[in-house]
Scaffold this active site. Structure first.
Site, short mmCIF file in Angstrom:
data_model
loop_
_atom_site.label_atom_id
_atom_site.label_comp_id
_atom_site.label_asym_id
_atom_site.label_seq_id
_atom_site.Cartn_x
_atom_site.Cartn_y
_atom_site.Cartn_z
N GLY A 13 -77.24 -28.33 2.73
CA GLY A 13 -76.37 -27.49 1.91
C GLY A 13 -75.14 -27.01 2.66
O GLY A 13 -74.06 -26.87 2.06
N ASN A 14 -75.26 -26.77 3.98
CA ASN A 14 -74.13 -26.24 4.74
C ASN A 14 -72.97 -27.23 4.86
O ASN A 14 -71.88 -26.87 5.30
CB ASN A 14 -74.59 -25.80 6.14
CG ASN A 14 -75.06 -26.97 7.01
OD1 ASN A 14 -75.68 -27.92 6.51
ND2 ASN A 14 -74.76 -26.92 8.28
N LYS A 131 -89.76 -25.35 -8.17
CA LYS A 131 -88.38 -25.35 -7.66
C LYS A 131 -87.54 -24.33 -8.44
O LYS A 131 -87.31 -24.49 -9.64
CB LYS A 131 -87.81 -26.75 -7.83
CG LYS A 131 -86.37 -26.91 -7.44
CD LYS A 131 -86.18 -26.96 -5.95
CE LYS A 131 -84.70 -27.01 -5.59
NZ LYS A 131 -84.49 -26.84 -4.15
N LYS A 216 -84.11 -33.40 -2.30
CA LYS A 216 -83.11 -34.37 -1.84
C LYS A 216 -83.52 -35.02 -0.51
O LYS A 216 -83.13 -36.17 -0.24
CB LYS A 216 -81.73 -33.74 -1.73
CG LYS A 216 -81.54 -32.79 -0.58
CD LYS A 216 -80.29 -33.12 0.20
CE LYS A 216 -80.17 -32.27 1.46
NZ LYS A 216 -81.27 -31.44 1.89
N LYS A 278 -87.67 -31.87 5.14
CA LYS A 278 -87.06 -32.80 6.11
C LYS A 278 -88.16 -33.46 6.94
O LYS A 278 -88.14 -34.68 7.18
CB LYS A 278 -86.07 -32.07 7.02
CG LYS A 278 -84.81 -31.63 6.29
CD LYS A 278 -83.94 -30.74 7.12
CE LYS A 278 -82.73 -30.25 6.33
NZ LYS A 278 -83.03 -29.68 5.00
#
Lengths: 319, 319
Positions: A13-14, A131, A216, A278
């Site tokens: 996101g960053n 979510k 994602k 991740k």
């Protein structure tokens, strides 16, 4: 595909939004320009990139516009909203990277594929939506949306609710052949934006979008698997994965095996909302890969090239 | 590319939205399903399709959401809005056509390319904005947007105003190589949605979006030229192009040459908002084509396959 230069880069996101900003389009383009320079450093190293990205703040704002304007104009359903945001963010990321590559005399074009990802309606996620999407609701609003629109909501803090949607496992990237062909042809690709548009197959009516959000990082791992790359990079806000995070005995990890990653994941070392997916993505990719030297790298966006070289970041390998 | 089966099909507004409808997403998908059957008829004939589409009602509604929600959430600029709508509409058109082709046992995938189209900031269109976008404004609103946001507005009826933006000529489809490669690989493509995202090149900062709207028929003609197809089809709401339209001596045209088309266009036979750009697109395509047998067909969406066979529609050829 056996091109060792090809890597899948999953942007956190960053890469597009900073927590202290409003998040408007000017800021997004500025951040995207900075990100493009990090990505171009990887291209300078000789890599060819397939880029994925999240859409959290953007889809939240998109749905908020929908909601505020609902009295005047029909709203767009979740999956159609994801498709829109893939277009808008893909345009931005592709354009800023194309410009940066042009400045560095790399003769490469960056294209955005609208990407749909198959999910299974029998996935247990559909029975347990987890979510959060959209803004924080008060109790009255939560009740109203439950009854009027069939939303599922969850109390995130006392008296504060958010809509939750299922986060099913990605099964297949429907456009994979086209992406592979484009990559073989020399294009850099932005794909699977926001985890991809979730679609399910109905035996009578074919493919249709579903109101869900695919993680994602898991979608990126599937993409890396289907492209059979050697390396996937998850670029985020921290330099390295840590265990015992925030505790006196916090330890930053330079390297771990899949077995070690799985053990720490099972122990709850990696939170569901951030490092967990991740790590899970890295495990999925490495377990599926037939390449003994395959690796997943988790590291700071601002040090992408150094992470690729092993100077920073956490490297995860089969053994 | 010398594949005679390849045609560019430019979908008119009626392919997705009907004037008597609200235009919500359910209706759009229903219309898109009907359109998919017409397109699949062309595939049944042996054609391979590159599909373009307008975005008038969708971008209008998108900008309206932006405007209504502007007090609560940052708005998206025009060109970023076009990119979003390319994603949303491309998803829908690609999915409905993929499903229809699957039903008919055509083993074809339909992909959507986010498409940017180069324009020249020296184009005289930037001095004379003509393309209305967004909702009708009253005088107070028009004045406010002029002063606060720098909009240009035009009085469309006494006391009623609309924002107008430039409609510059499309110069180059930036993703053309990727589109060509995808087509060669066997994919059907949705591209140039809404005429494409207009981008200009700044010598210092590279490509950037501009607040403008490229005519989708002219963009489609450029795409057909760059793909070097034999045939472009403009599918719309009427069976044939007419001269003296709506007058006692109205005449429907089965065939015309470029010279005849240009003469009638110069005489004002084809209104700027509807048939004019299709005729201009046909002229542009045929003048650029080196193929003596090249043709542009303008006809009814509901009779696409018959128009392709010459049973209906208007055919325009070099001579």
């Amino acid at each position: 595909m056996s091109d060792k230069r090809l890597i899948v880069v999953a942007l956190g996101g960053n890469a597009i939004s900073q927590p202290h900003q409003e998040g408007n389009v000017g800021e997004q383009f500025e951040n995207s320009n900075v990100t493009a320079r990090q990505l171009a450093d990887l291209v300078d190293q000789g890599h060819h990139l397939v880029i994925t990205h999240g859409n959290g703040p953007q889809i939240g704002n998109f749905l908020l516009r929908n909601e505020v304007a609902a009295g005047e104009i029909y709203p767009l359903p979740m999956e159609v909203a994801v498709a829109h945001v893939q277009g808008g963010m893909g345009f931005m990321i592709a354009q800023t990277l194309t410009n940066e590559l042009d400045r560095r005399k790399h003769d490469r074009v960056v294209n955005t594929f609208i990407t749909t990802v198959l999910v299974d309606l029998a996935d247990p996620a559909f029975l347990n939506p987890t979510k959060p999407v959209g803004r924080v609701l008060n109790q009255d609003e939560a009740v109203r949306y439950r009854y009027n629109d069939g939303w599922q909501t969850r109390e995130v803090e006392p008296g504060k609710f958010r809509r939750v949607v299922p986060s099913p496992n990605p099964i297949r990237i429907m456009e994979i052949d086209a992406i592979r062909r484009a990559v073989d042809g020399g294009d850099m690709i932005v794909a699977c934006g926001g985890g991809g548009i979730p679609v399910a197959r109905d035996p009578d009516n074919g493919l249709h979008g579903v109101a869900a959000v695919i993680d994602k990082d898991l979608a990126s791992a599937l993409l890396a698997t289907e492209l059979d790359v050697d390396t996937i990079m998850f670029l985020t806000a921290v330099d390295r994965v840590a265990v015992n995070f925030g505790k006196p005995d916090q330890r930053d990890i330079e390297h771990m095996t899949v077995a070690q990653a799985r053990q720490w994941l099972d122990e709850g070392q990696f939170p569901a909302g951030s490092m967990g997916p991740k790590i899970q993505g890295a495990i999925n990719f490495l377990e599926a890969s037939k390449k003994p030297g395959a690796s997943a790298i988790i590291g700071a966006l601002g040090k992408a090239a150094d992470a690729r070289k092993g100077k920073t970041g956490t490297r995860i390998t089969k053994a």
